[in-house]
Design a protein around this motif. Structure first.
Motif, PDB file in Angstrom:
ATOM      1  N   GLY A   4       0.843  -1.092  -0.015  1.00  0.00           N
ATOM      2  CA  GLY A   4       0.135   0.064  -0.193  1.00  0.00           C
ATOM      3  C   GLY A   4       0.834   1.188   0.008  1.00  0.00           C
ATOM      4  N   PHE A   5       0.215   2.205  -0.120  1.00  0.00           N
ATOM      5  CA  PHE A   5       1.142   3.717  -0.140  1.00  0.00           C
ATOM      6  C   PHE A   5       0.068   4.730   0.547  1.00  0.00           C
ATOM      7  N   TRP A   6       0.938   5.771   1.129  1.00  0.00           N
ATOM      8  CA  TRP A   6       0.273   6.892   1.623  1.00  0.00           C
ATOM      9  C   TRP A   6       1.296   8.158   1.092  1.00  0.00           C
ATOM     10  N   GLU A   7       0.490   9.190   0.956  1.00  0.00           N
ATOM     11  CA  GLU A   7       0.954  10.318   0.234  1.00  0.00           C
ATOM     12  C   GLU A   7       0.770  11.468   1.299  1.00  0.00           C
ATOM     13  N   GLY A   8       1.832  12.335   1.710  1.00  0.00           N
ATOM     14  CA  GLY A   8       1.810  13.233   2.561  1.00  0.00           C
ATOM     15  C   GLY A   8       1.538  12.625   4.127  1.00  0.00           C
ATOM     16  N   PRO A   9       0.834  13.469   4.871  1.00  0.00           N
ATOM     17  CA  PRO A   9       0.663  12.915   6.331  1.00  0.00           C
ATOM     18  C   PRO A   9       0.193  11.467   6.447  1.00  0.00           C
ATOM     19  N   TYR A  10       0.835  11.033   7.484  1.00  0.00           N
ATOM     20  CA  TYR A  10       0.479   9.519   7.845  1.00  0.00           C
ATOM     21  C   TYR A  10      -0.946   9.600   8.407  1.00  0.00           C
ATOM     22  N   PRO A  11      -1.780   8.724   8.072  1.00  0.00           N
ATOM     23  CA  PRO A  11      -3.118   8.665   8.544  1.00  0.00           C
ATOM     24  C   PRO A  11      -3.067   8.755   9.927  1.00  0.00           C
ATOM     25  N   GLU A  12      -4.003   9.329  10.749  1.00  0.00           N
ATOM     26  CA  GLU A  12      -4.366   9.519  12.146  1.00  0.00           C
ATOM     27  C   GLU A  12      -4.742   8.111  12.706  1.00  0.00           C
ATOM     28  N   GLU A  13      -5.686   7.377  12.121  1.00  0.00           N
ATOM     29  CA  GLU A  13      -6.177   6.277  12.823  1.00  0.00           C
ATOM     30  C   GLU A  13      -4.938   5.024  12.544  1.00  0.00           C
ATOM     31  N   ARG A  14      -3.822   5.204  11.862  1.00  0.00           N
ATOM     32  CA  ARG A  14      -2.863   4.243  12.086  1.00  0.00           C
ATOM     33  C   ARG A  14      -1.505   4.792  12.673  1.00  0.00           C
ATOM     34  N   MET A  15      -1.660   5.861  13.628  1.00  0.00           N
ATOM     35  CA  MET A  15      -0.515   6.543  14.012  1.00  0.00           C
ATOM     36  C   MET A  15       0.177   5.461  15.035  1.00  0.00           C
ATOM     37  N   ALA A  16      -0.546   4.884  16.048  1.00  0.00           N
ATOM     38  CA  ALA A  16       0.114   3.988  17.008  1.00  0.00           C
ATOM     39  C   ALA A  16       1.185   2.949  16.084  1.00  0.00           C
ATOM     40  N   GLU A  17       0.405   2.490  15.035  1.00  0.00           N
ATOM     41  CA  GLU A  17       1.258   1.415  14.250  1.00  0.00           C
ATOM     42  C   GLU A  17       2.438   2.102  13.623  1.00  0.00           C
ATOM     43  N   ILE A  18       2.020   3.206  13.100  1.00  0.00           N
ATOM     44  CA  ILE A  18       3.539   3.900  12.582  1.00  0.00           C
ATOM     45  C   ILE A  18       4.397   4.248  13.456  1.00  0.00           C
ATOM     46  N   VAL A  19       4.061   4.534  14.669  1.00  0.00           N
ATOM     47  CA  VAL A  19       4.937   4.760  15.789  1.00  0.00           C
ATOM     48  C   VAL A  19       5.871   3.477  15.711  1.00  0.00           C
ATOM     49  N   GLY A  20       5.131   2.640  16.118  1.00  0.00           N
ATOM     50  CA  GLY A  20       5.915   1.089  16.186  1.00  0.00           C
ATOM     51  C   GLY A  20       6.651   0.941  14.957  1.00  0.00           C
ATOM     52  N   ARG A  46       4.725  13.802  13.908  1.00  0.00           N
ATOM     53  CA  ARG A  46       3.918  14.892  13.520  1.00  0.00           C
ATOM     54  C   ARG A  46       4.679  16.168  13.287  1.00  0.00           C
ATOM     55  N   ALA A  47       5.644  16.469  14.255  1.00  0.00           N
ATOM     56  CA  ALA A  47       6.315  17.756  14.227  1.00  0.00           C
ATOM     57  C   ALA A  47       7.488  17.642  13.049  1.00  0.00           C
ATOM     58  N   GLU A  48       7.810  16.389  12.845  1.00  0.00           N
ATOM     59  CA  GLU A  48       8.650  16.293  11.716  1.00  0.00           C
ATOM     60  C   GLU A  48       7.985  16.500  10.456  1.00  0.00           C
ATOM     61  N   GLU A  49       6.638  15.908  10.355  1.00  0.00           N
ATOM     62  CA  GLU A  49       5.873  16.170   9.006  1.00  0.00           C
ATOM     63  C   GLU A  49       5.703  17.777   8.865  1.00  0.00           C
ATOM     64  N   LYS A  50       5.158  18.357   9.961  1.00  0.00           N
ATOM     65  CA  LYS A  50       4.921  19.799   9.888  1.00  0.00           C
ATOM     66  C   LYS A  50       6.068  20.524   9.260  1.00  0.00           C
ATOM     67  N   SER A  51       7.169  20.249   9.674  1.00  0.00           N
ATOM     68  CA  SER A  51       8.302  20.779   9.154  1.00  0.00           C
ATOM     69  C   SER A  51       8.858  20.402   7.789  1.00  0.00           C
ATOM     70  N   LEU A  52       8.585  19.251   7.401  1.00  0.00           N
ATOM     71  CA  LEU A  52       8.665  18.964   6.085  1.00  0.00           C
ATOM     72  C   LEU A  52       7.666  19.692   5.056  1.00  0.00           C
ATOM     73  N   PHE A  53       6.356  19.537   5.350  1.00  0.00           N
ATOM     74  CA  PHE A  53       5.361  20.010   4.605  1.00  0.00           C
ATOM     75  C   PHE A  53       5.409  21.477   4.604  1.00  0.00           C
ATOM     76  N   GLU A  58       7.682  16.908  -0.158  1.00  0.00           N
ATOM     77  CA  GLU A  58       6.513  15.969  -0.303  1.00  0.00           C
ATOM     78  C   GLU A  58       7.105  14.628   0.007  1.00  0.00           C
ATOM     79  N   ARG A  59       6.266  13.812   0.955  1.00  0.00           N
ATOM     80  CA  ARG A  59       6.726  12.386   1.189  1.00  0.00           C
ATOM     81  C   ARG A  59       5.725  11.275   0.488  1.00  0.00           C
ATOM     82  N   TRP A  60       6.288  10.361  -0.087  1.00  0.00           N
ATOM     83  CA  TRP A  60       5.615   9.147  -0.350  1.00  0.00           C
ATOM     84  C   TRP A  60       6.071   7.810   0.447  1.00  0.00           C
ATOM     85  N   THR A  61       5.125   7.312   0.859  1.00  0.00           N
ATOM     86  CA  THR A  61       5.514   5.988   1.755  1.00  0.00           C
ATOM     87  C   THR A  61       5.001   4.770   1.172  1.00  0.00           C
ATOM     88  N   ALA A  62       5.707   3.788   0.858  1.00  0.00           N
ATOM     89  CA  ALA A  62       5.265   2.527   0.454  1.00  0.00           C
ATOM     90  C   ALA A  62       5.352   1.635   1.589  1.00  0.00           C
TER      91      ALA A  62
END
Length: 105
Positions: A4-20, A46-53, A58-62
């Motif tokens: 799967g792919f995400w473009e931009g910020p990570y989805p909030e509903e997946r944030m706990a999994e993303i931290v891991g 989220r702070a890193e994302e804020k700075s990047l954006f 742009e960030r693309w995550t596979a």
């Protein structure tokens, strides 16, 4: 496995999994280097994302999930800066050790 792919910020509903998932970098072999494990938090991500954006980057995550468990097996990030359009920057790329050797990295 499912890709799967995400473009931009990570989805909030997946944030706990993303931290891991971000802790996957702690499994990278560093040879003789003594490096402390990273312990990212949702706030740091989220702070890193804020700075990047804010800089227009742009960030693309596979990502790859294991179908049997639904758990993330690995991911990779790619960054693009419109001020340097000819370049892509590779971010963290990793596969959890138990999923390595299956050509999913």
């Amino acid at each position: 496995y499912t890709l799967g792919f995400w473009e931009g910020p990570y989805p909030e509903e997946r944030m706990a999994e993303i931290v891991g998932l971000a802790e996957i970098v702690n499994t990278v072999p560093f040879g003789d280097l003594e490096i402390e494990d990273m312990k990212p938090t949702a706030e740091q991500i989220r702070a890193e994302e804020k700075s990047l954006f804010a800089r227009g980057i742009e960030r693309w995550t596979a990502w790859v999930r294991e179908d049997a468990t639904g758990a993330f097996a690995g991911y990779t990030e790619v960054f693009w800066n419109p001020h340097k359009p000819a370049y892509l920057s590779q971010g963290i790329t990793g596969v959890w050790p138990r999923h390595r050797g299956r050509k999913i990295g």
